[in-house]
Write a protein that holds these residues in place. Structure first.
Motif, mmCIF file in Angstrom:
data_model
loop_
_atom_site.group_PDB
_atom_site.id
_atom_site.type_symbol
_atom_site.label_atom_id
_atom_site.label_comp_id
_atom_site.label_asym_id
_atom_site.label_seq_id
_atom_site.Cartn_x
_atom_site.Cartn_y
_atom_site.Cartn_z
ATOM 1 N N SER A 189 0.818 -1.211 0.000
ATOM 2 C CA SER A 189 0.000 0.000 0.000
ATOM 3 C C SER A 189 0.850 1.259 0.000
ATOM 4 O O SER A 189 1.971 1.274 0.510
ATOM 5 C CB SER A 189 -0.937 -0.003 1.213
ATOM 6 O OG SER A 189 -0.186 -0.021 2.405
ATOM 7 N N TYR A 190 0.298 2.293 -0.589
ATOM 8 C CA TYR A 190 0.861 3.642 -0.575
ATOM 9 C C TYR A 190 -0.239 4.580 -1.060
ATOM 10 O O TYR A 190 -1.241 4.141 -1.647
ATOM 11 C CB TYR A 190 2.123 3.752 -1.441
ATOM 12 C CG TYR A 190 1.957 3.337 -2.881
ATOM 13 C CD1 TYR A 190 1.670 4.267 -3.872
ATOM 14 C CD2 TYR A 190 2.085 2.004 -3.245
ATOM 15 C CE1 TYR A 190 1.515 3.885 -5.188
ATOM 16 C CE2 TYR A 190 1.940 1.624 -4.565
ATOM 17 C CZ TYR A 190 1.655 2.565 -5.534
ATOM 18 O OH TYR A 190 1.502 2.176 -6.838
ATOM 19 N N SER B 1 -2.422 4.378 -4.554
ATOM 20 C CA SER B 1 -1.953 3.152 -5.200
ATOM 21 C C SER B 1 -2.936 2.624 -6.249
ATOM 22 O O SER B 1 -2.538 1.855 -7.118
ATOM 23 C CB SER B 1 -1.671 2.071 -4.160
ATOM 24 O OG SER B 1 -2.852 1.750 -3.463
ATOM 25 N N THR C 127 4.314 -2.688 -7.994
ATOM 26 C CA THR C 127 4.083 -3.097 -6.608
ATOM 27 C C THR C 127 2.986 -4.154 -6.487
ATOM 28 O O THR C 127 3.060 -5.019 -5.623
ATOM 29 C CB THR C 127 3.698 -1.886 -5.742
ATOM 30 O OG1 THR C 127 2.561 -1.233 -6.327
ATOM 31 C CG2 THR C 127 4.833 -0.908 -5.618
ATOM 32 N N ILE D 55 9.100 -1.113 4.820
ATOM 33 C CA ILE D 55 8.713 0.177 4.256
ATOM 34 C C ILE D 55 9.863 0.704 3.412
ATOM 35 O O ILE D 55 10.966 0.908 3.915
ATOM 36 C CB ILE D 55 8.353 1.190 5.365
ATOM 37 C CG1 ILE D 55 7.218 0.635 6.223
ATOM 38 C CG2 ILE D 55 7.987 2.542 4.759
ATOM 39 C CD1 ILE D 55 6.917 1.454 7.456
ATOM 40 N N GLN E 234 10.995 3.789 0.805
ATOM 41 C CA GLN E 234 10.652 5.129 0.350
ATOM 42 C C GLN E 234 10.933 5.214 -1.136
ATOM 43 O O GLN E 234 11.997 4.796 -1.604
ATOM 44 C CB GLN E 234 11.437 6.187 1.104
ATOM 45 C CG GLN E 234 11.013 6.278 2.551
ATOM 46 C CD GLN E 234 11.587 7.490 3.243
ATOM 47 O OE1 GLN E 234 12.666 7.949 2.915
ATOM 48 N NE2 GLN E 234 10.864 8.015 4.194
ATOM 49 N N GLN F 273 7.307 8.958 -0.956
ATOM 50 C CA GLN F 273 6.199 8.280 -0.274
ATOM 51 C C GLN F 273 6.683 6.942 0.267
ATOM 52 O O GLN F 273 7.584 6.324 -0.289
ATOM 53 C CB GLN F 273 5.035 8.035 -1.235
ATOM 54 C CG GLN F 273 4.285 9.272 -1.607
ATOM 55 C CD GLN F 273 2.976 8.935 -2.309
ATOM 56 O OE1 GLN F 273 2.585 7.772 -2.424
ATOM 57 N NE2 GLN F 273 2.284 9.947 -2.773
ATOM 58 N N ASP F 274 6.029 6.521 1.326
ATOM 59 C CA ASP F 274 6.311 5.212 1.903
ATOM 60 C C ASP F 274 5.483 4.158 1.185
ATOM 61 O O ASP F 274 4.262 4.282 1.068
ATOM 62 C CB ASP F 274 5.957 5.182 3.392
ATOM 63 C CG ASP F 274 6.908 5.994 4.245
ATOM 64 O OD1 ASP F 274 8.006 6.327 3.757
ATOM 65 O OD2 ASP F 274 6.554 6.299 5.396
ATOM 66 N N ILE F 275 6.166 3.125 0.718
ATOM 67 C CA ILE F 275 5.492 1.957 0.156
ATOM 68 C C ILE F 275 5.607 0.870 1.209
ATOM 69 O O ILE F 275 6.701 0.494 1.616
ATOM 70 C CB ILE F 275 6.140 1.512 -1.164
ATOM 71 C CG1 ILE F 275 6.053 2.643 -2.183
ATOM 72 C CG2 ILE F 275 5.484 0.241 -1.676
ATOM 73 C CD1 ILE F 275 6.783 2.367 -3.463
ATOM 74 N N VAL F 276 4.461 0.386 1.683
ATOM 75 C CA VAL F 276 4.419 -0.557 2.801
ATOM 76 C C VAL F 276 4.068 -1.945 2.305
ATOM 77 O O VAL F 276 3.002 -2.158 1.707
ATOM 78 C CB VAL F 276 3.389 -0.098 3.861
ATOM 79 C CG1 VAL F 276 3.352 -1.070 5.035
ATOM 80 C CG2 VAL F 276 3.692 1.322 4.332
#
Length: 169
Positions: free
Chosen positions: A59-60, A63, A76, A150, A152, A160-163
């Motif tokens: 998630s980000y 997305s 992703t 996470i 970046q 943005q953080d991509i988790v």
């Protein structure tokens, strides 16, 4: 007349040395700084990650509308349902993207450092000492059966953080 001639080369040599010193200082003074990656291991976290995991969510922000490449491997969305195997005693493992449209498989080396950063190298059939690039992502433990990584990334010129959410399988 002769004495003026002798001073010019001397002044030239001094100016040449000063210029050389200034250029040297400029080159070394303006050398880009890179963030050093902590190499002291967090053994407790490494043992907690040992085993087989599946990415259950990526998630980000936005997305649903924006595609972002993760680990320079693909979109992703390809990582959802990917499987990862972590071996903690030798910091090796493997990962497999199971989505048929972007299938990928690789052995990995990894470790978690004292800053709770996971350092990952994708080996692609190469010996780990010959792979000179890798990724540093934040490791966030949730419980014994769930953790997040996470990364970046630059998304539309914003960081943005991509988790990635991992669950034990």
């Amino acid at each position: 007349m002769m004495s003026g001639f002798c001073r010019t080369p001397f002044k030239y040599q001094i100016m040449k040395k000063i210029t050389l010193i200034l250029v040297t200082l400029f080159v070394f003074g303006c050398k880009p700084t890179e963030k050093a990656v902590e190499t002291k291991l967090n053994y407790q976290s490494q043992v907690a990650v040992k085993g087989d995991w599946q990415v259950t969510d990526v998630s980000y922000a936005n997305s649903d509308y924006i595609k972002v490449s993760l680990f320079d491997l693909g979109n992703t969305k390809c990582f959802v349902n990917s499987t990862w195997h972590f071996i903690s005693n030798n910091n090796k493992g493997s990962m497999k993207i199971n989505d048929y449209s972007c299938a990928y498989e690789s052995d990995i080396t990894w470790y978690i450092n004292q800053n709770n950063e996971m350092v990952i190298k994708f080996l692609n059939g190469t010996k780990s000492k010959k792979v000179t690039t890798g990724y540093v992502v934040q490791y966030v433990p949730i419980n014994e059966n769930k953790f997040q990584l996470i990364e970046q990334a630059d998304v539309l010129n914003k960081t943005q953080d991509i988790v990635l959410t991992f669950e034990r399988i």
